[in-house]
Design a protein around this motif. Structure first.
Motif, PDB file in Angstrom:
ATOM      1  N   UNK A 270      62.801  82.943  89.953  1.00  0.00           N
ATOM      2  CA  UNK A 270      62.225  81.681  89.466  1.00  0.00           C
ATOM      3  C   UNK A 270      61.596  81.883  88.087  1.00  0.00           C
ATOM      4  N   UNK A 271      60.847  82.967  87.942  1.00  0.00           N
ATOM      5  CA  UNK A 271      60.173  83.252  86.675  1.00  0.00           C
ATOM      6  C   UNK A 271      61.177  83.345  85.527  1.00  0.00           C
ATOM      7  N   UNK A 272      62.271  84.087  85.758  1.00  0.00           N
ATOM      8  CA  UNK A 272      63.278  84.268  84.708  1.00  0.00           C
ATOM      9  C   UNK A 272      64.046  82.972  84.445  1.00  0.00           C
TER      10      UNK A 272
ATOM     11  N   UNK B 144      67.534  79.725  99.595  1.00  0.00           N
ATOM     12  CA  UNK B 144      66.795  78.513  99.970  1.00  0.00           C
ATOM     13  C   UNK B 144      65.406  78.495  99.341  1.00  0.00           C
ATOM     14  N   UNK B 145      64.765  79.671  99.333  1.00  0.00           N
ATOM     15  CA  UNK B 145      63.417  79.759  98.746  1.00  0.00           C
ATOM     16  C   UNK B 145      63.474  79.404  97.261  1.00  0.00           C
ATOM     17  N   UNK B 146      64.491  79.934  96.547  1.00  0.00           N
ATOM     18  CA  UNK B 146      64.577  79.673  95.104  1.00  0.00           C
ATOM     19  C   UNK B 146      64.826  78.189  94.824  1.00  0.00           C
ATOM     20  N   UNK B 147      65.699  77.552  95.619  1.00  0.00           N
ATOM     21  CA  UNK B 147      65.952  76.116  95.410  1.00  0.00           C
ATOM     22  C   UNK B 147      64.650  75.335  95.553  1.00  0.00           C
ATOM     23  N   UNK B 148      63.870  75.670  96.595  1.00  0.00           N
ATOM     24  CA  UNK B 148      62.586  74.978  96.822  1.00  0.00           C
ATOM     25  C   UNK B 148      61.591  75.258  95.703  1.00  0.00           C
ATOM     26  N   UNK B 149      61.506  76.553  95.304  1.00  0.00           N
ATOM     27  CA  UNK B 149      60.552  76.927  94.249  1.00  0.00           C
ATOM     28  C   UNK B 149      60.900  76.226  92.934  1.00  0.00           C
ATOM     29  N   UNK B 150      62.229  76.173  92.621  1.00  0.00           N
ATOM     30  CA  UNK B 150      62.652  75.561  91.359  1.00  0.00           C
ATOM     31  C   UNK B 150      62.286  74.081  91.332  1.00  0.00           C
ATOM     32  N   UNK B 151      62.394  73.444  92.491  1.00  0.00           N
ATOM     33  CA  UNK B 151      62.041  72.019  92.584  1.00  0.00           C
ATOM     34  C   UNK B 151      60.575  71.798  92.214  1.00  0.00           C
ATOM     35  N   UNK B 152      59.717  72.715  92.667  1.00  0.00           N
ATOM     36  CA  UNK B 152      58.290  72.556  92.349  1.00  0.00           C
ATOM     37  C   UNK B 152      58.036  72.688  90.846  1.00  0.00           C
ATOM     38  N   UNK B 153      58.947  73.363  90.122  1.00  0.00           N
ATOM     39  CA  UNK B 153      58.796  73.500  88.666  1.00  0.00           C
ATOM     40  C   UNK B 153      59.555  72.399  87.936  1.00  0.00           C
TER      41      UNK B 153
END
Lengths: 334, 128
Positions: free
Chosen positions: A210-212, A241-250
């Protein structure tokens, strides 16, 4: 070469990926991407006495296949950037020791392939090099032995664990009038949110991805829609799945054009890998075998390849340390 | 025919159930907790030693036979049993000698057969 924002480099003399090669082991040859690999080896020992020897053979043969396909002799390779998961990168150094090419041994865990592409492209952009070779390997059996338990013990794998891909991938960078070109690189920062389970690498690495991902979009001013495909290295089913969710929050919706090499390489229903594939060879073989061909065929014109790595070893996990994650991104465009 | 008639089918059923339950507990620990197989192994031996030491495990052995002695908890119970018996004969020193003495057959057999297996067998990649 120009620095964009905090982390990204924009390459002026973008190197072309002249050709790639990938060789995989027995489990991968039964997976959905089998037809895209150059060679599938049925015997995990590949006729050698140990898994470590077999892994070195994987990288050696893959490098020679890549050079053959790119029609470049080893004398015309200026530098090789290679790495793997075993202590002191022995698979790479043993596999490449007879090739007489100046060698950089890299360790970025499963992110090593893209780390190599990042460094290799900068060397190419300098204008001083003709060709650069990037390669990585991993082997299920040698990785289990080093990071978890020896296979002789017959332990069961936990539900969140990922399957280390057996194989090797290599790419030859050079100057050419046709792509795919490496246009931007975004090396990542180390992100550690305190996950301690060595059998849940996907969750440990997703925040680094997510950071990158965010850094790349902020630095370049691009958004997820710019790319035909955004592919991470080996987050597996859980991490994806975690990355898709995390990206949505950003504020980035990547669900439609995003996938993960650890998800692509195995069949979820038939192959029971638990949480998908991982290892240095995961992103290396999926890119070199599948994604590169998709780009040549025009199915993918703009690719953001983000390889993720868990910067841990067996001592730190036995001592109860958390798992630092890292992710490096390259933008590859036709 | 006489051999079959001599089999105590009830004990065999008890053996199957108790051994099976011990394995099911291990499976649940692998699937639902973050315990590594090595830690589960140590927990099993320790629990067996404690239950053996306070005399509960012997009741399970009487009920289920090999269903209780073959799993790792049985090894732990055997260590405790050997230690307790040796204490009676030799005093406190027996606590250090008795456990391994009672389990010597199992330990030596494990080393011996492990060695033989390593000569003739080669570990393979897992199927899943």
């Amino acid at each position: 070469m120009k620095k964009l924002g905090k982390q990204t480099l924009q390459l002026d003399n973008s190197p072309s990926i002249l050709n790639t090669a990938s060789i995989v082991g027995p489990k991968e040859m039964n997976g959905p991407l089998a037809k895209y690999f150059d060679k599938c080896v049925e015997d995990e020992f590949w006729g050698e006495a140990s898994w470590e020897k077999a892994e070195s053979k994987f990288i050696k043969e893959t490098v020679s296949t890549a050079l053959g396909k790119a029609d470049v002799s080893s004398q015309d390779i200026d530098y090789v950037f290679a790495g793997d998961l075993l202590n002191q990168c022995i698979s790479s150094s043993f596999g490449i020791r007879d090739s007489n090419i100046p060698f950089f041994g890299l360790f970025g865990a499963c992110s090593t392939f893209v780390e190599g592409l990042c460094l290799g492209s900068v060397f190419m952009d300098s204008g001083a090099c003709k060709n650069i070779l990037c390669a990585t390997s991993s082997h299920f059996c040698s990785a289990e032995k080093q990071f978890r338990f020896p296979l002789e013990l017959g332990n069961q794998r936990t539900p969140t664990s990922q399957w280390t891909v057996t194989g090797s991938g290599a790419a030859v960078l050079g100057k050419k009038d046709s792509g795919p070109y490496i246009t931007h690189i975004t090396p990542g920062m180390i992100v550690d949110l305190g996950i301690k389970d060595a059998n849940n690498m996907g969750a440990a690495m997703a925040p680094a991805a997510l950071s990158t991902l965010c850094a790349h979009f902020e630095d370049t001013g691009r958004n997820p829609d710019y790319y035909d495909a955004i592919i991470t290295g080996d987050l597996g089913y859980l991490g994806k799945d975690i990355l898709i969710d995390l990206a949505k929050t950003k504020g980035y919706d990547i669900a439609s054009n995003y996938n993960d090499c650890g998800v692509l390489i195995f069949d979820k229903k038939k192959q029971d890998t638990h949480s998908g594939g991982s290892g240095c060879a995961c992103v290396a073989t999926v890119f070199s075998g599948y994604l590169y061909k998709m780009m040549l065929e025009g199915n993918i014109k703009k690719l953001l390849l983000i390889a993720t790595g868990a910067l841990t070893n067996s001592t730190t996990s036995q001592q109860g340390e958390s798992i630092p994650g890292i992710a490096h991104a390259v933008s590859i465009e036709m | 025919m006489e051999y079959f008639q001599s089999i105590d089918w009830m004990t065999m059923l008890n053996c199957f159930i108790v051994g099976g339950i011990l394995c099911v507990i291990g499976q649940i620990l692998i699937d639902k907790t973050k315990l590594t197989p090595a830690r589960i192994l140590v927990i099993y031996v320790t629990v067996g030693a404690i239950l053996g030491g306070i005399g509960i495990y012997q009741k399970l052995i009487d009920f289920a036979g090999c269903g209780a002695t073959v799993p790792l908890t049985g090894f732990g119970a055997n260590l405790a049993k050997g230690a307790l018996e040796a204490v009676k004969e030799q005093g406190l020193l027996g606590a250090f000698i008795g456990g391994v003495k009672a389990s010597a057959g199992g330990i030596a057999a494990a080393v011996f057969f492990g060695y033989i297996a390593s000569l003739v067998a080669k570990p393979k990649i897992k199927k899943q």
